[in-house]
Design an enzyme around this catalytic site. Structure first.
Site, PDB file in Angstrom:
ATOM      1  N   ASN A 103      -7.754 -10.414  -1.980  1.00 29.64           N
ATOM      2  CA  ASN A 103      -9.194 -10.620  -2.193  1.00 29.64           C
ATOM      3  C   ASN A 103      -9.656 -10.262  -3.613  1.00 29.64           C
ATOM      4  O   ASN A 103     -10.727 -10.676  -4.052  1.00 29.64           O
ATOM      5  CB  ASN A 103     -10.027  -9.829  -1.170  1.00 29.64           C
ATOM      6  N   TRP A 104      -8.826  -9.513  -4.366  1.00 32.52           N
ATOM      7  CA  TRP A 104      -9.166  -9.222  -5.765  1.00 32.52           C
ATOM      8  C   TRP A 104      -9.275 -10.500  -6.578  1.00 32.52           C
ATOM      9  O   TRP A 104      -9.905 -10.531  -7.622  1.00 32.52           O
ATOM     10  CB  TRP A 104      -8.107  -8.314  -6.415  1.00 32.52           C
ATOM     11  N   ASN A 120     -17.397 -14.459   7.076  1.00 34.74           N
ATOM     12  CA  ASN A 120     -18.691 -14.149   6.440  1.00 34.74           C
ATOM     13  C   ASN A 120     -19.151 -15.293   5.532  1.00 34.74           C
ATOM     14  O   ASN A 120     -20.326 -15.662   5.524  1.00 34.74           O
ATOM     15  CB  ASN A 120     -18.597 -12.877   5.589  1.00 34.74           C
ATOM     16  N   HIS A 140     -21.642 -11.383   3.791  1.00 31.81           N
ATOM     17  CA  HIS A 140     -21.013 -10.055   3.785  1.00 31.81           C
ATOM     18  C   HIS A 140     -22.018  -8.989   4.222  1.00 31.81           C
ATOM     19  O   HIS A 140     -21.659  -8.044   4.923  1.00 31.81           O
ATOM     20  CB  HIS A 140     -20.466  -9.727   2.392  1.00 31.81           C
ATOM     21  N   ARG A 179      -8.971 -11.363  15.643  1.00 33.28           N
ATOM     22  CA  ARG A 179      -9.371 -12.047  14.412  1.00 33.28           C
ATOM     23  C   ARG A 179     -10.573 -12.938  14.729  1.00 33.28           C
ATOM     24  O   ARG A 179     -10.530 -13.724  15.679  1.00 33.28           O
ATOM     25  CB  ARG A 179      -8.244 -12.894  13.821  1.00 33.28           C
ATOM     26  N   ASP A 189     -13.280 -11.894   9.755  1.00 32.21           N
ATOM     27  CA  ASP A 189     -13.272 -13.091   8.906  1.00 32.21           C
ATOM     28  C   ASP A 189     -14.461 -13.994   9.243  1.00 32.21           C
ATOM     29  O   ASP A 189     -14.949 -13.992  10.365  1.00 32.21           O
ATOM     30  CB  ASP A 189     -11.947 -13.846   9.097  1.00 32.21           C
TER      31      ASP A 189
HETATM   32  C1  IPE Z   1      -8.416 -11.723   5.618  1.00 33.02           C
HETATM   33  O1  IPE Z   1      -9.349 -12.705   5.422  1.00 33.02           O
HETATM   34  C2  IPE Z   1      -8.781 -10.502   4.830  1.00 33.02           C
HETATM   35  C3  IPE Z   1      -9.917  -9.760   5.319  1.00 33.02           C
HETATM   36  C4  IPE Z   1     -10.553  -9.978   6.426  1.00 33.02           C
HETATM   37  C5  IPE Z   1     -10.336  -8.655   4.478  1.00 33.02           C
HETATM   38  P1  IPE Z   1      -9.210 -13.774   4.238  1.00 33.02           P
HETATM   39  O2  IPE Z   1     -10.356 -14.687   4.389  1.00 33.02           O
HETATM   40  O3  IPE Z   1      -9.069 -13.079   2.939  1.00 33.02           O
HETATM   41  O4  IPE Z   1      -7.825 -14.466   4.584  1.00 33.02           O
HETATM   42  P2  IPE Z   1      -7.381 -15.970   4.454  1.00 33.02           P
HETATM   43  O5  IPE Z   1      -7.620 -16.363   3.029  1.00 33.02           O
HETATM   44  O6  IPE Z   1      -8.221 -16.759   5.381  1.00 33.02           O
HETATM   45  O7  IPE Z   1      -5.952 -15.981   4.842  1.00 33.02           O
HETATM   46  C1  IPE Z   2     -14.277 -12.002   5.500  1.00 35.43           C
HETATM   47  O1  IPE Z   2     -15.054 -13.123   5.308  1.00 35.43           O
HETATM   48  C2  IPE Z   2     -14.633 -10.884   4.556  1.00 35.43           C
HETATM   49  C3  IPE Z   2     -13.630 -10.617   3.515  1.00 35.43           C
HETATM   50  C4  IPE Z   2     -12.491 -11.234   3.396  1.00 35.43           C
HETATM   51  C5  IPE Z   2     -13.962  -9.602   2.536  1.00 35.43           C
HETATM   52  P1  IPE Z   2     -14.671 -14.255   4.263  1.00 35.43           P
HETATM   53  O2  IPE Z   2     -15.360 -13.935   2.969  1.00 35.43           O
HETATM   54  O3  IPE Z   2     -13.203 -14.390   4.168  1.00 35.43           O
HETATM   55  O4  IPE Z   2     -15.343 -15.503   4.949  1.00 35.43           O
HETATM   56  P2  IPE Z   2     -14.769 -16.987   4.992  1.00 35.43           P
HETATM   57  O5  IPE Z   2     -13.373 -16.924   5.496  1.00 35.43           O
HETATM   58  O6  IPE Z   2     -14.839 -17.516   3.597  1.00 35.43           O
HETATM   59  O7  IPE Z   2     -15.689 -17.700   5.917  1.00 35.43           O
HETATM   60 MG    MG Z   3     -11.900 -15.631   5.122  1.00 37.28          MG
END
Ligand code: IPE
Ligand code: IPE
Ligand code: MG
Length: 237
Positions: free
Chosen positions: A61-62, A15, A30, A181, A13
């Protein structure tokens, strides 16, 4: 290293925050995150971890903006194509868990190809959670068992923890010993809900693109010092 976790699961998490801090598009985050994946896979293989599960894309994430989802899919495909050789050279098997049929056709095809060419590799399993949701996994398990019970193939009395585990996506893997995490969020976000029952949990404030080999090795050392009791008491000497 001794007393290593056999199975490590990582919620990658941060990115987006990494990119935002630099006034960049989230997609740049990413891209940098994909570099960290390479480093982490190499380090785990090198120290002798057997299973590495990476949460790459959740069922939730979709619902991100379509452009971000599309960029993530492109990156995933690029990663799969770009890593095939290294996976083969290092005897790493690629596996995927989640609703893989929801992925775009070209990604699905690439994934199937890489899984099939690495299927006989034995040193480590790189397990990608793609379109993965823990609750969906549990629902699918319940449906499969219910169908078999209805067909008379399973006696409801025979439903056990073992039977449940054998109907999850992770049916051929041990439960994670260690869950990491990144980016400091104190939540599970629908990841491996059943399987992490007794995992040791390590949450680091480091954003995923900044996570590196040294920090991972430090976490392994932390893990080595954990006393895993599984609800029991440790016998006095
Ligand atoms: C968890 O991260 C999912 C992945 C790392 C693929 P998210 O960024 O989607 O989760 P939340 O929204 O912080 O709970
Ligand atoms: C994790 O990074 C990657 C995926 C969930 C695909 P995020 O895109 O959730 O990054 P933040 O949480 O917005 O910083
Ligand atoms: Mg995230």
């Amino acid at each position: 290293m001794t007393r290593l976790p056999r199975h490590i699961a990582i919620i990658m998490d941060g990115n987006g925050r990494w990119a935002r801090k630099r006034l960049l598009n989230r997609v740049k985050g990413h891209e940098r995150g994909a570099e960290t994946v390479r480093t982490v896979v190499r380090t785990c293989r090198e120290v002798g971890v057997s299973f590495l599960t990476l949460y790459a894309f959740s069922t939730e994430n979709w619902e991100r903006p379509q452009a971000e989802v599309a960029a993530l899919m492109t990156l995933l495909k690029r990663f799969l194509v770009g890593e095939t050789e290294e996976l083969l050279e290092n005897n790493i098997r690629l596996n995927a868990i989640g609703q893989v049929d929801r992925l775009p056709g070209d990604v699905r095809e690439t994934l199937a190809k890489v899984m099939s060419v690495t299927a006989r590799n034995t040193a480590m399993t790189l397990n990608l959670a793609l379109s993965y949701g823990g609750r969906t996994e549990i629902v699918e398990m319940a449906r499969k068992i219910a169908q078999q019970a209805k067909a008379g193939a399973i006696d409801p009395e025979a439903v056990s923890q073992d039977l449940v585990a054998r109907h999850l996506y992770t049916w051929d893997m041990p439960d994670p010993d260690l869950l990491i995490r990144t980016s400091g969020e104190m939540r599970i976000s629908n990841f491996l809900l059943w399987q992490i029952a007794y995992a040791e949990i390590f949450i680091t404030p480091t954003l995923w693109p900044d996570f590196n080999r040294d920090e991972l090795l430090d976490i392994f050392r932390w893990y080595q010092g954990r006393e895993r009791r599984f609800g029991k008491v440790t016998q006095p000497e």
